[in-house]
Design a protein around this motif. Structure first.
Motif, PDB file in Angstrom:
ATOM      1  N   ASP A 186       0.854  -1.185   0.000  1.00 39.90           N
ATOM      2  CA  ASP A 186       0.000   0.000   0.000  1.00 39.90           C
ATOM      3  C   ASP A 186       0.894   1.241   0.000  1.00 39.90           C
ATOM      4  OD1 ASP A 186      -1.798   2.033   0.382  1.00 39.90           O
ATOM      5  OD2 ASP A 186      -2.545   1.310   2.327  1.00 39.90           O
ATOM      6  N   LEU A 187       0.899   1.961  -1.105  1.00 42.64           N
ATOM      7  CA  LEU A 187       1.781   3.121  -1.228  1.00 42.64           C
ATOM      8  C   LEU A 187       1.382   4.280  -0.315  1.00 42.64           C
ATOM      9  CD1 LEU A 187       2.447   3.190  -5.080  1.00 42.64           C
ATOM     10  CD2 LEU A 187       4.066   2.622  -3.258  1.00 42.64           C
ATOM     11  N   THR A 188       0.198   4.205   0.288  1.00 40.18           N
ATOM     12  CA  THR A 188      -0.190   5.257   1.237  1.00 40.18           C
ATOM     13  C   THR A 188       0.322   4.959   2.643  1.00 40.18           C
ATOM     14  OG1 THR A 188      -2.318   4.221   1.785  1.00 40.18           O
ATOM     15  CG2 THR A 188      -2.276   5.719  -0.104  1.00 40.18           C
ATOM     16  N   ALA A 189       0.878   3.767   2.846  1.00 38.11           N
ATOM     17  CA  ALA A 189       1.440   3.419   4.157  1.00 38.11           C
ATOM     18  C   ALA A 189       2.721   4.211   4.402  1.00 38.11           C
ATOM     19  CB  ALA A 189       1.721   1.924   4.220  1.00 38.11           C
ATOM     20  N   GLN A 190       3.143   4.293   5.656  1.00 39.61           N
ATOM     21  CA  GLN A 190       4.308   5.102   6.000  1.00 39.61           C
ATOM     22  C   GLN A 190       5.594   4.530   5.394  1.00 39.61           C
ATOM     23  OE1 GLN A 190       4.901   5.679  10.197  1.00 39.61           O
ATOM     24  NE2 GLN A 190       6.431   7.273   9.921  1.00 39.61           N
ATOM     25  N   LYS A 191       5.791   3.238   5.473  1.00 43.02           N
ATOM     26  CA  LYS A 191       6.989   2.581   4.924  1.00 43.02           C
ATOM     27  C   LYS A 191       6.542   1.369   4.095  1.00 43.02           C
ATOM     28  CE  LYS A 191      10.199   5.017   7.233  1.00 43.02           C
ATOM     29  NZ  LYS A 191      11.297   5.773   6.599  1.00 43.02           N
ATOM     30  N   PRO A 192       5.965   1.619   2.922  1.00 42.67           N
ATOM     31  CA  PRO A 192       5.356   0.514   2.173  1.00 42.67           C
ATOM     32  C   PRO A 192       6.330  -0.563   1.706  1.00 42.67           C
ATOM     33  CG  PRO A 192       5.459   2.507   0.841  1.00 42.67           C
ATOM     34  CD  PRO A 192       5.808   2.904   2.229  1.00 42.67           C
ATOM     35  N   PHE A 193       7.615  -0.211   1.579  1.00 38.81           N
ATOM     36  CA  PHE A 193       8.568  -1.196   1.069  1.00 38.81           C
ATOM     37  C   PHE A 193       9.411  -1.840   2.175  1.00 38.81           C
ATOM     38  CE2 PHE A 193       8.726   1.239  -3.233  1.00 38.81           C
ATOM     39  CZ  PHE A 193       7.440   0.812  -3.511  1.00 38.81           C
ATOM     40  N   LYS A 194       8.966  -1.679   3.417  1.00 41.67           N
ATOM     41  CA  LYS A 194       9.699  -2.280   4.527  1.00 41.67           C
ATOM     42  C   LYS A 194       9.778  -3.796   4.345  1.00 41.67           C
ATOM     43  CE  LYS A 194       9.915  -2.377   9.590  1.00 41.67           C
ATOM     44  NZ  LYS A 194       9.265  -1.935  10.856  1.00 41.67           N
ATOM     45  N   GLY A 195      10.960  -4.355   4.579  1.00 37.32           N
ATOM     46  CA  GLY A 195      11.159  -5.785   4.431  1.00 37.32           C
ATOM     47  C   GLY A 195      11.672  -6.195   3.073  1.00 37.32           C
ATOM     48  N   LEU A 196      11.698  -5.270   2.108  1.00 35.50           N
ATOM     49  CA  LEU A 196      12.206  -5.568   0.774  1.00 35.50           C
ATOM     50  C   LEU A 196      13.664  -5.131   0.669  1.00 35.50           C
ATOM     51  CD1 LEU A 196       9.243  -4.428  -1.507  1.00 35.50           C
ATOM     52  CD2 LEU A 196       9.802  -6.750  -0.763  1.00 35.50           C
ATOM     53  N   ARG A 197      14.492  -5.984   0.087  1.00 35.41           N
ATOM     54  CA  ARG A 197      15.894  -5.648  -0.156  1.00 35.41           C
ATOM     55  C   ARG A 197      16.033  -5.250  -1.617  1.00 35.41           C
ATOM     56  NH1 ARG A 197      21.436  -8.554  -0.438  1.00 35.41           N
ATOM     57  NH2 ARG A 197      22.739  -7.078   0.721  1.00 35.41           N
TER      58      ARG A 197
END
Length: 248
Positions: A55-66
């Motif tokens: 969800d691109l509206t989340a604060q850190k949408p790419f958390k957990g991705l390397r």
């Protein structure tokens, strides 16, 4: 252990090292990238969000991705990816770019792992990423097929590869070389070599040859009236971008 082979072209590296100090000057030699960046980021973020259900509206949408930004330059893409929560490695064969990138990231309060290395060396070391950004690099390497194969090896199964480059035709010569380098003087003369440009069909063939599955391509189109870039489903005549997946 045998050293990893490299597709780095030393002459191309030297061009960008000579401009390194200007990476973050929006009116300097990298003005075209600063102008293009919002359009690039729109495509990149939507592709990542779609593939990983974020969800691109989340604060850190790419958390957990390397994420690997190969040919990161001064960090124009690495920094926004880090702000979105990704764990970012920025790699560049031009060592002179990296002090600029590191200082700017530190000033911005971002932790980014910048490395003076190549795709081949990272692959030989067994590095793995969820996303590989390969933006405006493939037209500067000595062996595009070997380079894209190294990018494929860097992806985890199911990983996403995003690659942009410049089409090879009379329009791209007029716009990307004559216009950008000689008339507008956005780039130093000799930044690009027309014979190294790659058509969309050629790039798709190279991507498939590297073991990736192309799933999308769009054009980056510049409007000289609004002075803005936009994405196009049809116009891939000059700048364009592709998305592909590592199946398995």
């Amino acid at each position: 252990m045998q050293a990893a082979q490299t597709t780095v072209d030393p002459a191309e590296v030297a061009k960008f090292e000579a401009m390194a100090a200007e990476w973050w000057d929006p009116k300097g030699k990298f003005k075209p990238l600063h102008m293009l960046n919002p359009c690039r980021l729109d495509y990149i973020t939507r592709q990542i969000a779609g593939e990983y259900d974020r969800d691109l509206t989340a604060q850190k949408p790419f958390k957990g991705l390397r994420l690997l930004d190969i040919g990161c330059g001064g960090g124009l893409l690495s920094e926004p990816m880090a702000r979105l929560g990704a764990t970012v490695v920025g790699a560049d064969a031009a060592e002179g770019n990296l002090p600029v990138a590191r200082i700017h990231a530190e000033q911005s309060g971002l932790e980014i792992d910048y490395r003076h290395t190549t795709a081949e060396a990272l692959a030989a070391a067994g590095e793995q990423f969820d996303v590989v950004l390969n933006m405006e690099v493939v037209e500067h390497v000595a062996d595009p097929q070997a380079y894209l194969t190294a990018c494929q090896q860097l992806l985890k199964p199911g990983g996403l590869h995003i690659c942009s480059t410049i089409n090879r035709n009379s329009k791209s010569f007029a716009v990307a070389i004559v216009g950008a380098e000689f008339i507008m003087r956005w780039l130093p003369k000799g930044t690009h070599e027309w014979h190294k440009f790659i058509t969309p069909d050629e790039l798709f063939a190279l991507i498939r040859g590297a073991g990736l599955d192309p799933v999308d391509r769009k054009g980056f189109v510049f409007n000289p009236i609004s002075w803005q870039w936009s994405l196009s489903d049809r116009d891939l005549s000059v700048n364009y971008v592709t998305a592909s997946l590592k199946r398995g």
